[in-house]
Design a protein around this motif. Sequence first.
Motif, PDB file in Angstrom:
ATOM      1  N   ALA A 119       0.818  -1.222   0.000  1.00  0.00           N
ATOM      2  CA  ALA A 119       0.000   0.000   0.000  1.00  0.00           C
ATOM      3  C   ALA A 119       0.845   1.263   0.000  1.00  0.00           C
ATOM      4  O   ALA A 119       0.436   2.290  -0.549  1.00  0.00           O
ATOM      5  N   GLU A 120       2.028   1.192   0.602  1.00  0.00           N
ATOM      6  CA  GLU A 120       2.899   2.358   0.661  1.00  0.00           C
ATOM      7  C   GLU A 120       3.619   2.627  -0.657  1.00  0.00           C
ATOM      8  O   GLU A 120       4.229   3.679  -0.825  1.00  0.00           O
ATOM      9  N   ARG A 121       3.526   1.681  -1.606  1.00  0.00           N
ATOM     10  CA  ARG A 121       4.352   1.781  -2.811  1.00  0.00           C
ATOM     11  C   ARG A 121       3.563   1.780  -4.115  1.00  0.00           C
ATOM     12  O   ARG A 121       4.168   1.786  -5.188  1.00  0.00           O
ATOM     13  N   VAL A 122       2.237   1.736  -4.026  1.00  0.00           N
ATOM     14  CA  VAL A 122       1.434   1.758  -5.244  1.00  0.00           C
ATOM     15  C   VAL A 122       0.353   2.828  -5.118  1.00  0.00           C
ATOM     16  O   VAL A 122      -0.012   3.241  -4.017  1.00  0.00           O
ATOM     17  N   SER A 123      -0.147   3.269  -6.258  1.00  0.00           N
ATOM     18  CA  SER A 123      -1.248   4.232  -6.242  1.00  0.00           C
ATOM     19  C   SER A 123      -2.604   3.543  -6.223  1.00  0.00           C
ATOM     20  O   SER A 123      -3.621   4.176  -5.943  1.00  0.00           O
ATOM     21  N   ALA A 124      -2.635   2.243  -6.506  1.00  0.00           N
ATOM     22  CA  ALA A 124      -3.882   1.487  -6.443  1.00  0.00           C
ATOM     23  C   ALA A 124      -4.319   1.334  -4.989  1.00  0.00           C
ATOM     24  O   ALA A 124      -3.504   1.408  -4.064  1.00  0.00           O
ATOM     25  N   SER A 125      -5.618   1.122  -4.786  1.00  0.00           N
ATOM     26  CA  SER A 125      -6.114   0.791  -3.452  1.00  0.00           C
ATOM     27  C   SER A 125      -5.793  -0.666  -3.152  1.00  0.00           C
ATOM     28  O   SER A 125      -5.791  -1.517  -4.049  1.00  0.00           O
ATOM     29  N   VAL A 126      -5.510  -0.973  -1.887  1.00  0.00           N
ATOM     30  CA  VAL A 126      -5.165  -2.331  -1.466  1.00  0.00           C
ATOM     31  C   VAL A 126      -6.157  -2.802  -0.414  1.00  0.00           C
ATOM     32  O   VAL A 126      -6.444  -2.081   0.551  1.00  0.00           O
ATOM     33  N   ILE A 127      -6.688  -4.000  -0.606  1.00  0.00           N
ATOM     34  CA  ILE A 127      -7.540  -4.645   0.394  1.00  0.00           C
ATOM     35  C   ILE A 127      -6.792  -5.852   0.925  1.00  0.00           C
ATOM     36  O   ILE A 127      -6.358  -6.715   0.156  1.00  0.00           O
ATOM     37  N   ASN A 128      -6.645  -5.912   2.230  1.00  0.00           N
ATOM     38  CA  ASN A 128      -5.985  -7.037   2.881  1.00  0.00           C
ATOM     39  C   ASN A 128      -6.976  -8.195   2.988  1.00  0.00           C
ATOM     40  O   ASN A 128      -7.963  -8.127   3.716  1.00  0.00           O
ATOM     41  N   ALA A 129      -6.690  -9.282   2.293  1.00  0.00           N
ATOM     42  CA  ALA A 129      -7.530 -10.482   2.348  1.00  0.00           C
ATOM     43  C   ALA A 129      -6.945 -11.513   3.301  1.00  0.00           C
ATOM     44  O   ALA A 129      -7.304 -12.696   3.231  1.00  0.00           O
ATOM     45  N   GLY A 130      -6.072 -11.054   4.201  1.00  0.00           N
ATOM     46  CA  GLY A 130      -5.457 -11.931   5.196  1.00  0.00           C
ATOM     47  C   GLY A 130      -3.952 -11.882   5.086  1.00  0.00           C
ATOM     48  O   GLY A 130      -3.399 -12.195   4.024  1.00  0.00           O
ATOM     49  N   ASP A 131      -3.284 -11.436   6.169  1.00  0.00           N
ATOM     50  CA  ASP A 131      -1.820 -11.395   6.158  1.00  0.00           C
ATOM     51  C   ASP A 131      -1.279 -12.062   7.421  1.00  0.00           C
ATOM     52  O   ASP A 131      -1.411 -11.564   8.515  1.00  0.00           O
ATOM     53  N   GLY A 132      -0.657 -13.206   7.234  1.00  0.00           N
ATOM     54  CA  GLY A 132      -0.037 -13.920   8.345  1.00  0.00           C
ATOM     55  C   GLY A 132      -0.986 -14.112   9.502  1.00  0.00           C
ATOM     56  O   GLY A 132      -2.139 -14.531   9.334  1.00  0.00           O
ATOM     57  N   TRP A 133      -0.488 -13.823  10.715  1.00  0.00           N
ATOM     58  CA  TRP A 133      -1.326 -13.903  11.913  1.00  0.00           C
ATOM     59  C   TRP A 133      -1.977 -12.564  12.221  1.00  0.00           C
ATOM     60  O   TRP A 133      -2.655 -12.421  13.232  1.00  0.00           O
ATOM     61  N   HIS A 134      -1.783 -11.571  11.365  1.00  0.00           N
ATOM     62  CA  HIS A 134      -2.110 -10.200  11.737  1.00  0.00           C
ATOM     63  C   HIS A 134      -3.590  -9.846  11.630  1.00  0.00           C
ATOM     64  O   HIS A 134      -4.231  -9.534  12.636  1.00  0.00           O
ATOM     65  N   ALA A 135      -4.132  -9.840  10.411  1.00  0.00           N
ATOM     66  CA  ALA A 135      -5.490  -9.303  10.241  1.00  0.00           C
ATOM     67  C   ALA A 135      -6.197  -9.938   9.060  1.00  0.00           C
ATOM     68  O   ALA A 135      -5.570 -10.382   8.089  1.00  0.00           O
TER      69      ALA A 135
END
Length: 331
Positions: A119-135
């Motif tokens: 998300a910090e490196r692209v202009s597109a919107s990012v949706i988190n569909a699951g990352d590790g144990w985080h969210a």
Amino acid sequence: MRWQRRHVLSTEDWSREEIELVLEQATAMLEVLARPIRRTPALRGRTVVLFFAEASTRTRMSFELAAKSLSADTSIITASGSSVEKGETLYDTVRTLQALGAEIIVMRHAASGAPYFVAERVSASVINAGDGWHAHPTQGLLDALTLRGALGDLAGKRVAIVGDILHSRVARSDIHTLVPLGARIALAGPPTLIPSAWREGSAPDGVTYERDVERALDGADAVIALRLQKERQEAGLLASLREYRTAWGITEERAARLRPGVPVLHPGPMNEGIEIDAAVAHGPRSLVERQVTNGVAVRMALLYLLATAGAGAAERLDELAPAAPPTEVPA
């Protein structure tokens, strides 16, 4: 309120108003999904890329159906068979996806924090569909929509979450979504599968840890059983799967002691006979199938809000009118 966010990475810092807005939009999407032809042209001409660097069936299909129901153009990229297998970096992969026209990137990754990096490196919107144990923010939102449909206002409702809390991104996202809506969370699970600080009395506001599953279920208005990953036993965190079922499983006997009407949820996939009995998973208390439908609606709502940020709520809802006349049956 108007939608202001460019990304959906976690609901940890969301206000109640933001959560309510998504649930309101998801409710409108349920009406779309109830039509004979479940498609609206709201996102026609928009491009959504599903980048799943971690295996998934339910979440990936849910996002795909959501995007297609909004008439968006979709592409699916998985780690298997892609340049990721050839050593391409995550950064290079997402930059390529953006260069190919991706306006929204839906991303699942085994590394906690990977969607934030992107998300910090692209202009597109990012949706988190699951990352590790985080969210897993969309799971938390669909669980909130499902519980609201079953219980109404969640203020003061007691929700028992049972299982592997330590490694569960679902548990974290459920807490971050349900507590702002006024729910009280009772956690239960083996001590080895509970964050040590939470186990010792420093759980987040609105959350308590019960050392006995019966105490967690006592007075519960809803129960969420979490999937137990079998490698936890291999890692020495569990004595045996049989002992886990006996001590912590949502068995038919435990479900029978719940108050009438108390629903049971599960994020899937289920290990029937371990964390939940088949009779419970497919019985009258189960809202598992409703979670699946609500998952599509929530993901439609988020894609829609991200793609139409800045428009008024009434204007957005007007865009959900079906194409007239429809000329094709949606995939």
